[in-house]
Write a protein that holds these residues in place. Structure first.
Motif, PDB file in Angstrom:
ATOM      1  N   ALA A  93      10.937 -10.845   0.033  1.00 19.58           N
ATOM      2  CA  ALA A  93      10.859 -11.470   1.360  1.00 19.58           C
ATOM      3  C   ALA A  93       9.447 -11.401   1.956  1.00 19.58           C
ATOM      4  CB  ALA A  93      11.848 -10.801   2.311  1.00 19.58           C
ATOM      5  N   GLN A  94       8.491 -10.798   1.227  1.00 26.97           N
ATOM      6  CA  GLN A  94       7.119 -10.641   1.739  1.00 26.97           C
ATOM      7  C   GLN A  94       6.204 -11.742   1.207  1.00 26.97           C
ATOM      8  OE1 GLN A  94       5.815  -8.203   3.857  1.00 26.97           O
ATOM      9  NE2 GLN A  94       7.943  -7.624   4.176  1.00 26.97           N
ATOM     10  N   ASP A  95       5.455 -12.384   2.084  1.00 21.35           N
ATOM     11  CA  ASP A  95       4.483 -13.393   1.642  1.00 21.35           C
ATOM     12  C   ASP A  95       3.230 -12.722   1.091  1.00 21.35           C
ATOM     13  OD1 ASP A  95       6.080 -15.457   2.450  1.00 21.35           O
ATOM     14  OD2 ASP A  95       5.226 -15.515   4.480  1.00 21.35           O
ATOM     15  N   ASN A  96       2.749 -11.718   1.825  1.00 20.26           N
ATOM     16  CA  ASN A  96       1.511 -11.039   1.430  1.00 20.26           C
ATOM     17  C   ASN A  96       1.867  -9.803   0.620  1.00 20.26           C
ATOM     18  OD1 ASN A  96      -1.057 -10.037   1.196  1.00 20.26           O
ATOM     19  ND2 ASN A  96      -1.443  -9.878   3.400  1.00 20.26           N
ATOM     20  N   TYR A  97       2.185 -10.045  -0.634  1.00 18.16           N
ATOM     21  CA  TYR A  97       2.662  -8.979  -1.519  1.00 18.16           C
ATOM     22  C   TYR A  97       2.025  -9.167  -2.890  1.00 18.16           C
ATOM     23  CZ  TYR A  97       5.807  -6.483  -4.687  1.00 18.16           C
ATOM     24  OH  TYR A  97       6.311  -5.657  -5.672  1.00 18.16           O
ATOM     25  N   ILE A  98       1.592  -8.060  -3.504  1.00 16.02           N
ATOM     26  CA  ILE A  98       1.025  -8.109  -4.855  1.00 16.02           C
ATOM     27  C   ILE A  98       2.051  -7.510  -5.807  1.00 16.02           C
ATOM     28  CG2 ILE A  98      -0.855  -7.343  -6.335  1.00 16.02           C
ATOM     29  CD1 ILE A  98      -2.495  -6.840  -3.721  1.00 16.02           C
ATOM     30  N   ALA A  99       2.622  -8.329  -6.656  1.00 15.36           N
ATOM     31  CA  ALA A  99       3.650  -7.840  -7.586  1.00 15.36           C
ATOM     32  C   ALA A  99       3.002  -7.098  -8.752  1.00 15.36           C
ATOM     33  CB  ALA A  99       4.476  -8.999  -8.101  1.00 15.36           C
ATOM     34  N   CYS A 100       3.509  -5.896  -9.026  1.00 13.14           N
ATOM     35  CA  CYS A 100       3.019  -5.130 -10.166  1.00 13.14           C
ATOM     36  C   CYS A 100       4.003  -5.219 -11.324  1.00 13.14           C
ATOM     37  CB  CYS A 100       2.815  -3.668  -9.789  1.00 13.14           C
ATOM     38  SG  CYS A 100       1.337  -3.428  -8.814  1.00 13.14           S
ATOM     39  N   SER A 101       5.277  -5.279 -10.998  1.00 10.86           N
ATOM     40  CA  SER A 101       6.301  -5.305 -12.048  1.00 10.86           C
ATOM     41  C   SER A 101       7.517  -6.047 -11.514  1.00 10.86           C
ATOM     42  CB  SER A 101       6.668  -3.864 -12.417  1.00 10.86           C
ATOM     43  OG  SER A 101       7.971  -3.821 -12.940  1.00 10.86           O
ATOM     44  N   ILE A 102       8.161  -6.814 -12.361  1.00 12.74           N
ATOM     45  CA  ILE A 102       9.306  -7.615 -11.889  1.00 12.74           C
ATOM     46  C   ILE A 102      10.519  -6.756 -11.566  1.00 12.74           C
ATOM     47  CG2 ILE A 102       8.700  -9.848 -12.922  1.00 12.74           C
ATOM     48  CD1 ILE A 102      10.749  -8.985 -15.209  1.00 12.74           C
ATOM     49  N   THR A 103      10.495  -5.485 -11.992  1.00 11.89           N
ATOM     50  CA  THR A 103      11.639  -4.603 -11.719  1.00 11.89           C
ATOM     51  C   THR A 103      11.629  -4.067 -10.286  1.00 11.89           C
ATOM     52  OG1 THR A 103      10.472  -2.629 -12.460  1.00 11.89           O
ATOM     53  CG2 THR A 103      11.733  -3.831 -14.123  1.00 11.89           C
ATOM     54  N   VAL A 104      10.482  -4.193  -9.601  1.00  9.02           N
ATOM     55  CA  VAL A 104      10.340  -3.578  -8.272  1.00  9.02           C
ATOM     56  C   VAL A 104      11.078  -4.399  -7.213  1.00  9.02           C
ATOM     57  CG1 VAL A 104       8.712  -2.931  -6.459  1.00  9.02           C
ATOM     58  CG2 VAL A 104       8.144  -2.504  -8.861  1.00  9.02           C
ATOM     59  N   LYS A 105      11.888  -3.682  -6.423  1.00  8.16           N
ATOM     60  CA  LYS A 105      12.671  -4.333  -5.362  1.00  8.16           C
ATOM     61  C   LYS A 105      12.177  -3.969  -3.961  1.00  8.16           C
ATOM     62  CE  LYS A 105      16.135  -6.147  -7.885  1.00  8.16           C
ATOM     63  NZ  LYS A 105      15.572  -5.971  -9.229  1.00  8.16           N
ATOM     64  N   ALA A 106      11.601  -2.780  -3.830  1.00  8.60           N
ATOM     65  CA  ALA A 106      11.224  -2.283  -2.503  1.00  8.60           C
ATOM     66  C   ALA A 106       9.961  -1.427  -2.631  1.00  8.60           C
ATOM     67  CB  ALA A 106      12.365  -1.466  -1.909  1.00  8.60           C
ATOM     68  N   GLU A 107       9.281  -1.249  -1.493  1.00  8.47           N
ATOM     69  CA  GLU A 107       8.014  -0.497  -1.525  1.00  8.47           C
ATOM     70  C   GLU A 107       7.818   0.227  -0.194  1.00  8.47           C
ATOM     71  OE1 GLU A 107       4.752  -2.888  -2.830  1.00  8.47           O
ATOM     72  OE2 GLU A 107       3.271  -1.284  -2.574  1.00  8.47           O
ATOM     73  N   ILE A 108       7.164   1.379  -0.247  1.00  9.24           N
ATOM     74  CA  ILE A 108       6.782   2.087   0.982  1.00  9.24           C
ATOM     75  C   ILE A 108       5.342   2.561   0.813  1.00  9.24           C
ATOM     76  CG2 ILE A 108       7.780   4.294   0.176  1.00  9.24           C
ATOM     77  CD1 ILE A 108       8.511   4.912   3.098  1.00  9.24           C
ATOM     78  N   VAL A 109       4.543   2.344   1.846  1.00 12.49           N
ATOM     79  CA  VAL A 109       3.143   2.779   1.823  1.00 12.49           C
ATOM     80  C   VAL A 109       2.873   3.562   3.108  1.00 12.49           C
ATOM     81  CG1 VAL A 109       0.732   2.046   1.740  1.00 12.49           C
ATOM     82  CG2 VAL A 109       2.447   0.775   0.439  1.00 12.49           C
ATOM     83  N   ILE A 110       2.328   4.773   2.940  1.00 12.41           N
ATOM     84  CA  ILE A 110       2.042   5.653   4.077  1.00 12.41           C
ATOM     85  C   ILE A 110       0.549   5.997   4.048  1.00 12.41           C
ATOM     86  CG2 ILE A 110       2.613   7.868   5.197  1.00 12.41           C
ATOM     87  CD1 ILE A 110       5.100   6.117   4.960  1.00 12.41           C
ATOM     88  N   PRO A 111      -0.170   5.744   5.151  1.00 14.16           N
ATOM     89  CA  PRO A 111      -1.611   6.032   5.156  1.00 14.16           C
ATOM     90  C   PRO A 111      -1.923   7.531   5.201  1.00 14.16           C
ATOM     91  CG  PRO A 111      -0.913   5.187   7.305  1.00 14.16           C
ATOM     92  CD  PRO A 111       0.299   5.150   6.417  1.00 14.16           C
ATOM     93  N   ILE A 112      -3.105   7.861   4.693  1.00 11.02           N
ATOM     94  CA  ILE A 112      -3.603   9.245   4.712  1.00 11.02           C
ATOM     95  C   ILE A 112      -4.802   9.285   5.663  1.00 11.02           C
ATOM     96  CG2 ILE A 112      -4.643  11.111   3.334  1.00 11.02           C
ATOM     97  CD1 ILE A 112      -3.338   9.791   0.842  1.00 11.02           C
ATOM     98  N   PHE A 113      -4.737  10.192   6.623  1.00 10.78           N
ATOM     99  CA  PHE A 113      -5.819  10.298   7.608  1.00 10.78           C
ATOM    100  C   PHE A 113      -6.592  11.598   7.422  1.00 10.78           C
ATOM    101  CE2 PHE A 113      -2.493   7.715   9.569  1.00 10.78           C
ATOM    102  CZ  PHE A 113      -3.213   6.588   9.915  1.00 10.78           C
ATOM    103  N   VAL A 114      -7.918  11.479   7.374  1.00  6.14           N
ATOM    104  CA  VAL A 114      -8.785  12.652   7.384  1.00  6.14           C
ATOM    105  C   VAL A 114      -9.709  12.502   8.595  1.00  6.14           C
ATOM    106  CG1 VAL A 114     -10.607  13.911   6.183  1.00  6.14           C
ATOM    107  CG2 VAL A 114      -8.686  12.988   4.879  1.00  6.14           C
ATOM    108  N   ASN A 115      -9.679  13.480   9.476  1.00  6.16           N
ATOM    109  CA  ASN A 115     -10.436  13.409  10.742  1.00  6.16           C
ATOM    110  C   ASN A 115     -10.161  12.095  11.476  1.00  6.16           C
ATOM    111  OD1 ASN A 115     -11.608  15.917  10.200  1.00  6.16           O
ATOM    112  ND2 ASN A 115     -13.242  14.964   8.995  1.00  6.16           N
ATOM    113  N   GLY A 116      -8.911  11.693  11.491  1.00 10.13           N
ATOM    114  CA  GLY A 116      -8.517  10.495  12.224  1.00 10.13           C
ATOM    115  C   GLY A 116      -8.827   9.177  11.520  1.00 10.13           C
TER     116      GLY A 116
END
Ligand code: SME
Length: 151
Positions: A93-116
Protein backbone atom coordinates in the motif's frame (compact mmCIF):
# COMPACT_ATOMS: atom_id res chain seq x y z
CA UNK A 1 6.66 -11.19 27.44
CA UNK A 2 9.43 -11.79 24.93
CA UNK A 3 10.49 -8.13 24.85
CA UNK A 4 11.15 -8.01 28.61
CA UNK A 5 13.27 -11.17 28.29
CA UNK A 6 15.27 -9.68 25.43
CA UNK A 7 16.03 -6.31 27.04
CA UNK A 8 18.76 -7.66 29.38
CA UNK A 9 20.27 -9.56 26.44
CA UNK A 10 20.46 -6.35 24.42
CA UNK A 11 22.05 -4.55 27.38
CA UNK A 12 24.60 -7.36 27.78
CA UNK A 13 25.60 -7.18 24.10
CA UNK A 14 25.90 -3.39 24.13
CA UNK A 15 28.15 -3.42 27.20
CA UNK A 16 30.69 -5.91 25.73
CA UNK A 17 33.40 -3.31 25.29
CA UNK A 18 35.97 -5.84 24.15
CA UNK A 19 33.96 -6.46 20.99
CA UNK A 20 34.04 -4.07 18.01
CA UNK A 21 30.86 -2.01 17.68
CA UNK A 22 30.02 -3.60 14.31
CA UNK A 23 30.12 -7.02 15.95
CA UNK A 24 27.84 -5.89 18.77
CA UNK A 25 25.37 -4.42 16.26
CA UNK A 26 25.38 -7.69 14.32
CA UNK A 27 24.77 -9.63 17.54
CA UNK A 28 21.74 -7.44 18.26
CA UNK A 29 20.36 -8.20 14.78
CA UNK A 30 20.90 -11.92 15.41
CA UNK A 31 19.14 -11.90 18.78
CA UNK A 32 16.14 -10.05 17.37
CA UNK A 33 15.81 -12.21 14.24
CA UNK A 34 16.23 -15.44 16.19
CA UNK A 35 13.81 -14.69 19.01
CA UNK A 36 10.96 -12.79 17.38
CA UNK A 37 9.29 -15.00 14.81
CA UNK A 38 7.93 -12.16 12.66
CA UNK A 39 11.28 -10.28 12.47
CA UNK A 40 12.64 -11.78 9.24
CA UNK A 41 15.22 -9.19 8.15
CA UNK A 42 16.87 -7.01 10.78
CA UNK A 43 19.48 -4.38 9.95
CA UNK A 44 20.96 -1.00 10.70
CA UNK A 45 21.35 1.92 8.32
CA UNK A 46 23.55 4.89 9.22
CA UNK A 47 23.90 8.38 7.81
CA UNK A 48 26.97 8.67 5.57
CA UNK A 49 28.81 11.53 7.27
CA UNK A 50 27.20 14.80 6.23
CA UNK A 51 25.79 13.37 3.00
CA UNK A 52 22.03 13.03 2.70
CA UNK A 53 22.17 9.27 2.27
CA UNK A 54 22.03 6.13 4.39
CA UNK A 55 24.57 3.31 4.23
CA UNK A 56 23.72 -0.26 5.19
CA UNK A 57 25.40 -1.44 8.38
CA UNK A 58 25.28 -4.86 10.06
CA UNK A 59 22.21 -6.94 9.20
CA UNK A 60 20.76 -10.44 9.33
CA UNK A 61 18.58 -11.86 6.57
CA UNK A 62 18.59 -12.00 2.79
CA UNK A 63 21.32 -9.89 1.16
CA UNK A 64 19.98 -6.63 -0.26
CA UNK A 65 21.08 -4.48 -3.20
CA UNK A 66 19.99 -1.41 -1.27
CA UNK A 67 23.25 -0.64 0.49
CA UNK A 68 22.90 3.10 -0.18
CA UNK A 69 19.53 4.86 0.25
CA UNK A 70 19.15 8.60 -0.51
CA UNK A 71 17.28 10.69 2.07
CA UNK A 72 13.58 10.76 1.20
CA UNK A 73 13.63 7.46 -0.73
CA UNK A 74 11.74 4.43 0.57
CA UNK A 75 10.60 3.92 4.13
CA UNK A 76 14.17 4.24 5.43
CA UNK A 77 14.88 7.45 3.52
CA UNK A 78 11.64 8.98 4.77
CA UNK A 79 12.56 8.23 8.41
CA UNK A 80 15.95 9.89 7.84
CA UNK A 81 14.01 13.08 7.06
CA UNK A 82 10.99 12.82 9.41
CA UNK A 83 12.89 11.70 12.55
CA UNK A 84 9.81 9.61 13.38
CA UNK A 85 9.01 5.93 13.72
CA UNK A 86 7.46 4.49 10.55
CA UNK A 87 5.28 1.40 10.90
CA UNK A 88 4.08 -0.09 7.61
CA UNK A 89 1.41 -2.79 8.09
CA UNK A 90 1.23 -3.50 4.33
CA UNK A 91 4.18 -2.58 2.13
CA UNK A 92 2.04 -3.05 -1.03
CA UNK A 93 0.00 0.00 0.00
CA UNK A 94 3.09 2.30 0.06
CA UNK A 95 4.02 4.40 -2.99
CA UNK A 96 7.43 5.43 -1.67
CA UNK A 97 8.77 1.99 -0.87
CA UNK A 98 11.96 0.16 -1.90
CA UNK A 99 11.29 -3.56 -2.24
CA UNK A 100 14.12 -5.82 -1.10
CA UNK A 101 12.36 -9.16 -1.33
CA UNK A 102 8.97 -10.27 -2.62
CA UNK A 103 8.35 -12.20 0.62
CA UNK A 104 8.20 -8.99 2.70
CA UNK A 105 4.72 -7.92 3.79
CA UNK A 106 5.39 -5.32 6.49
CA UNK A 107 8.19 -3.09 7.76
CA UNK A 108 9.09 -1.01 10.82
CA UNK A 109 11.83 1.61 10.97
CA UNK A 110 12.86 3.35 14.21
CA UNK A 111 15.36 6.24 14.18
CA UNK A 112 18.48 6.33 16.37
CA UNK A 113 19.31 9.64 18.03
CA UNK A 114 22.72 10.66 19.34
CA UNK A 115 22.78 14.07 21.07
CA UNK A 116 19.36 14.76 19.57
CA UNK A 117 20.54 14.06 15.99
CA UNK A 118 19.04 11.34 13.81
CA UNK A 119 22.17 9.38 12.88
CA UNK A 120 20.63 6.16 11.63
CA UNK A 121 17.94 3.62 12.21
CA UNK A 122 16.99 0.04 12.81
CA UNK A 123 14.98 -1.48 9.96
CA UNK A 124 12.92 -4.65 10.29
CA UNK A 125 11.08 -6.49 7.53
CA UNK A 126 8.40 -9.05 8.24
CA UNK A 127 6.98 -11.79 6.04
CA UNK A 128 3.82 -11.63 8.18
CA UNK A 129 1.16 -9.04 7.26
CA UNK A 130 0.49 -6.31 9.85
CA UNK A 131 2.50 -7.86 12.72
CA UNK A 132 3.79 -4.77 14.55
CA UNK A 133 2.16 -3.18 17.59
CA UNK A 134 3.06 -0.31 19.89
CA UNK A 135 4.94 -2.85 21.99
CA UNK A 136 7.35 -3.37 19.08
CA UNK A 137 7.82 0.39 18.80
CA UNK A 138 8.55 0.80 22.53
CA UNK A 139 10.93 -2.18 22.52
CA UNK A 140 12.80 -1.01 19.42
CA UNK A 141 13.06 2.51 20.86
CA UNK A 142 14.74 0.86 23.85
CA UNK A 143 17.14 -1.00 21.52
CA UNK A 144 17.94 2.21 19.60
CA UNK A 145 18.56 4.15 22.83
CA UNK A 146 21.01 1.45 24.00
CA UNK A 147 22.76 1.39 20.63
CA UNK A 148 23.06 5.20 20.73
CA UNK A 149 25.22 4.91 23.85
CA UNK A 150 28.01 3.14 21.90
CA UNK A 151 27.99 5.25 18.70
N1 SME B 1 12.25 -1.40 2.32
C1 SME B 1 13.20 -0.37 2.66
C2 SME B 1 14.53 -0.61 2.00
C3 SME B 1 15.48 -1.38 2.82
S1 SME B 1 15.15 -3.04 2.84
O1 SME B 1 13.89 -3.26 3.58
C4 SME B 1 16.35 -3.90 3.53
C5 SME B 1 12.67 0.99 2.31
O2 SME B 1 11.62 1.10 1.65
O3 SME B 1 13.31 1.96 2.66
Amino acid sequence: MIFETLKPQIEAIVSKQEKPIEQRLLNICEVLEKNISYYNWVGFYFRNGLKEELILGPYVGAPTNHTVIPFGKGICGQVAVSNKNFVVPDVAAQDNYIACSITVKAEIVIPIFVNGKNIGQIDIDSNTPDPFTEADERFLEFVCAKVATIL
